[in-house]
Design a protein around this motif. Structure first.
Motif, short mmCIF file in Angstrom:
data_model
loop_
_atom_site.label_atom_id
_atom_site.label_comp_id
_atom_site.label_asym_id
_atom_site.label_seq_id
_atom_site.Cartn_x
_atom_site.Cartn_y
_atom_site.Cartn_z
N THR A 25 0.83 -1.20 0.00
CA THR A 25 0.00 0.00 0.00
C THR A 25 0.86 1.25 0.00
O THR A 25 2.01 1.21 0.43
N ASP A 26 0.29 2.33 -0.49
CA ASP A 26 0.93 3.64 -0.40
C ASP A 26 0.04 4.61 0.36
O ASP A 26 0.27 5.81 0.35
N GLY A 27 -1.00 4.10 1.00
CA GLY A 27 -1.92 4.93 1.75
C GLY A 27 -3.15 5.33 0.95
O GLY A 27 -4.18 5.65 1.52
N LYS A 28 -3.06 5.29 -0.37
CA LYS A 28 -4.20 5.62 -1.23
C LYS A 28 -4.82 4.38 -1.85
O LYS A 28 -6.02 4.30 -2.01
N ALA A 29 -3.98 3.45 -2.24
CA ALA A 29 -4.44 2.24 -2.93
C ALA A 29 -3.62 1.05 -2.45
O ALA A 29 -2.58 1.22 -1.80
N THR A 30 -4.10 -0.14 -2.74
CA THR A 30 -3.40 -1.36 -2.37
C THR A 30 -3.25 -2.25 -3.59
O THR A 30 -4.04 -2.17 -4.54
N THR A 31 -2.23 -3.11 -3.56
CA THR A 31 -2.00 -4.08 -4.62
C THR A 31 -1.62 -5.41 -3.98
O THR A 31 -0.66 -5.47 -3.20
N PRO A 32 -2.35 -6.50 -4.30
CA PRO A 32 -1.97 -7.82 -3.78
C PRO A 32 -0.73 -8.33 -4.49
O PRO A 32 -0.58 -8.15 -5.71
N VAL A 33 0.15 -8.98 -3.73
CA VAL A 33 1.41 -9.48 -4.28
C VAL A 33 1.56 -10.95 -3.91
O VAL A 33 1.25 -11.36 -2.79
N VAL A 34 2.07 -11.73 -4.87
CA VAL A 34 2.40 -13.13 -4.64
C VAL A 34 3.90 -13.27 -4.87
O VAL A 34 4.43 -12.76 -5.87
N PHE A 35 4.59 -13.96 -3.95
CA PHE A 35 6.04 -14.14 -4.07
C PHE A 35 6.40 -15.56 -3.67
O PHE A 35 5.92 -16.06 -2.65
N SER A 36 7.24 -16.22 -4.46
CA SER A 36 7.76 -17.54 -4.11
C SER A 36 9.26 -17.43 -4.02
O SER A 36 9.92 -17.09 -5.00
N GLY A 37 9.77 -17.70 -2.85
CA GLY A 37 11.21 -17.62 -2.62
C GLY A 37 11.48 -17.26 -1.17
O GLY A 37 10.57 -17.23 -0.33
N ILE A 38 12.71 -16.99 -0.88
CA ILE A 38 13.11 -16.64 0.48
C ILE A 38 13.05 -15.13 0.62
O ILE A 38 13.74 -14.41 -0.09
N ALA A 39 12.22 -14.67 1.53
CA ALA A 39 12.07 -13.23 1.75
C ALA A 39 13.27 -12.69 2.53
O ALA A 39 13.87 -13.41 3.33
N PRO A 40 13.64 -11.43 2.32
CA PRO A 40 14.75 -10.84 3.07
C PRO A 40 14.44 -10.81 4.57
O PRO A 40 13.28 -10.79 4.97
N ASP A 41 15.48 -10.80 5.39
CA ASP A 41 15.30 -10.78 6.84
C ASP A 41 14.52 -9.57 7.31
O ASP A 41 13.78 -9.65 8.28
N LEU A 42 14.68 -8.44 6.66
CA LEU A 42 14.01 -7.21 7.08
C LEU A 42 12.59 -7.09 6.55
O LEU A 42 11.90 -6.11 6.84
N PHE A 43 12.12 -8.07 5.80
CA PHE A 43 10.75 -8.03 5.26
C PHE A 43 9.77 -8.36 6.38
O PHE A 43 9.81 -9.42 6.99
N ARG A 44 8.86 -7.41 6.66
CA ARG A 44 7.84 -7.60 7.68
C ARG A 44 6.69 -6.64 7.46
O ARG A 44 6.81 -5.71 6.66
N GLU A 45 5.63 -6.84 8.18
CA GLU A 45 4.47 -5.97 8.08
C GLU A 45 4.83 -4.56 8.53
O GLU A 45 5.56 -4.38 9.51
N GLY A 46 4.34 -3.56 7.82
CA GLY A 46 4.59 -2.18 8.17
C GLY A 46 5.92 -1.64 7.67
O GLY A 46 6.23 -0.48 7.90
N SER A 47 6.71 -2.47 6.99
CA SER A 47 8.00 -2.01 6.50
C SER A 47 7.92 -1.71 5.01
O SER A 47 7.01 -2.16 4.32
#
Length: 145
Positions: A78-100
């Motif tokens: 999200t950017d505060g105005k709109a949202t986009t659903p995302v699909v990812f297959s793989g290892i996410a970075p360590d810093l990837f989390r909600e609100g980041s």
């Protein structure tokens, strides 16, 4: 042909060569000038499917869903105005989390969802890409009115 005419001809050819190089560079970058798209940028007009792009924004809180296979993720950017659903297959970075902050590389599908092939998470609590900071500031200003 005099020496003066030769110099003028060479100067004109040099200017034409520089102009041709600039046009080639611009034609190669015509749709890739933006570093990434924000969800509100694609809300009205989704880029063509299977065109490689970057989607940037914040990971919406409560949106991360991990699949049973352990490597597939579904989340919302999200950017505060709109949202986009995302699909990812793989290892996410360590810093990837909600609100980041996140920049996802991949492509859009016809239904405006995004299939990511790579995730880039922000590296510092205070870091935000300049383009995203401007979009978030505009959103806060509009919401405050």
């Amino acid at each position: 042909m005099t020496a003066k005419n030769q110099r003028l001809t060479l100067a004109a050819l040099a200017v034409l060569a520089i102009a041709a190089a600039a046009l080639l560079a611009l034609s190669g970058l015509k749709d890739q000038a933006a570093f990434f798209y924000a969800p509100s940028d694609v809300a009205g007009a989704v880029p063509p499917p299977d065109k490689a792009v970057r989607l940037g924004g914040m990971v919406q809180r409560g949106s991360i869903r991990r699949a049973a296979d352990g490597v597939s993720l579904r989340f919302v950017v999200t950017d505060g105005k709109a949202t986009t659903p995302v699909v990812f297959s793989g290892i996410a970075p360590d810093l990837f989390r909600e609100g980041s902050g996140v920049v996802a590389e991949g492509h859009f599908q016809r239904d405006a969802s995004f299939v990511a092939t790579n995730l880039l998470a922000k590296h510092d609590e205070k870091y935000m890409p300049p383009q995203m900071a401007g979009k978030m500031h505009e959103t806060k200003t509009l919401e405050g009115q």
